[in-house]
Design an enzyme around this catalytic site. Structure first.
Site, PDB file in Angstrom:
ATOM      1  N   TYR A  46      83.728  82.948  59.624  1.00 45.48           N
ATOM      2  CA  TYR A  46      82.792  83.689  60.485  1.00 45.48           C
ATOM      3  C   TYR A  46      81.341  83.355  60.130  1.00 45.48           C
ATOM      4  CZ  TYR A  46      86.680  86.696  62.054  1.00 45.48           C
ATOM      5  OH  TYR A  46      87.843  87.184  62.586  1.00 45.48           O
ATOM      6  N   HIS A 103      73.517  65.008  64.319  1.00 49.51           N
ATOM      7  CA  HIS A 103      74.410  64.731  63.194  1.00 49.51           C
ATOM      8  C   HIS A 103      74.467  65.940  62.261  1.00 49.51           C
ATOM      9  CE1 HIS A 103      75.255  62.403  59.260  1.00 49.51           C
ATOM     10  NE2 HIS A 103      76.387  62.755  59.831  1.00 49.51           N
ATOM     11  N   ASP A 134      81.938  63.541  62.064  1.00 48.90           N
ATOM     12  CA  ASP A 134      81.204  63.170  60.854  1.00 48.90           C
ATOM     13  C   ASP A 134      82.132  62.482  59.850  1.00 48.90           C
ATOM     14  OD1 ASP A 134      79.443  62.984  58.709  1.00 48.90           O
ATOM     15  OD2 ASP A 134      78.595  64.966  59.066  1.00 48.90           O
TER      16      ASP A 134
END
Length: 153
Positions: free
Chosen positions: A120, A24, A69
């Site tokens: 990034y 998770h 999520d």
């Protein structure tokens, strides 16, 4: 290719293993052909190859297995256009494909955009980065794994 019932054939054993090992809050990046996958993976994320596959088809397959999520603003993020691309009116039609696929998977939260260098940096912390053959500009997407409602054993 994986010869299993109910598993999309385009998901490699390496990608399935990564999805299964993620917990998770872990993130996975589906990276377009221009993304510096190998360089960023030197910072820690596992590099998984899916050369020749476009992200929409891969995203559709991944979303059949990966719970997203529900405890965050959005479990999916894309790279924001740099100012010069915004100024020239560059379009990102692939994002509409992503939104539709996410909606079909039960995600009603909008994609969020992340500034290029922040994207990034976030990718460096991802569990894995999947290098694809996606040619759409700004085709990268980060997915955050959610939870399953498990029943007691």
């Amino acid at each position: 290719m994986v010869a299993l019932k109910g598993i999309p054939a385009l998901l490699s054993p390496e990608l399935l293993f990564a999805l299964a090992r993620m917990g998770h809050g872990d993130e996975i990046v589906l990276a377009d052909a221009n993304f510096p996958t190998s360089s960023i993976c030197q910072c820690g994320p596992a590099e998984i190859r899916a050369d020749g596959l476009g992200i929409p088809v891969l995203l559709e397959a991944v979303l059949k297995l990966l719970p997203l999520d529900t405890y965050v603003e959005s479990p999916a993020a894309v790279m924001e256009l740099v100012p010069s691309d915004k100024e020239r009116g560059l379009k990102t039609p692939v994002w509409k494909d992503y939104e539709l696929l996410l909606l079909r998977a039960g995600c009603t939260k909008a994609l969020v955009t992340i500034e290029r260098f922040e994207f990034y940096e976030r990718a460096k912390k991802a569990f894995a980065i999947v290098a694809t053959g996606e040619t759409a500009l700004y085709g990268n997407i980060i997915l955050k794994k959610g939870t399953l409602a498990l029943t007691p054993m």
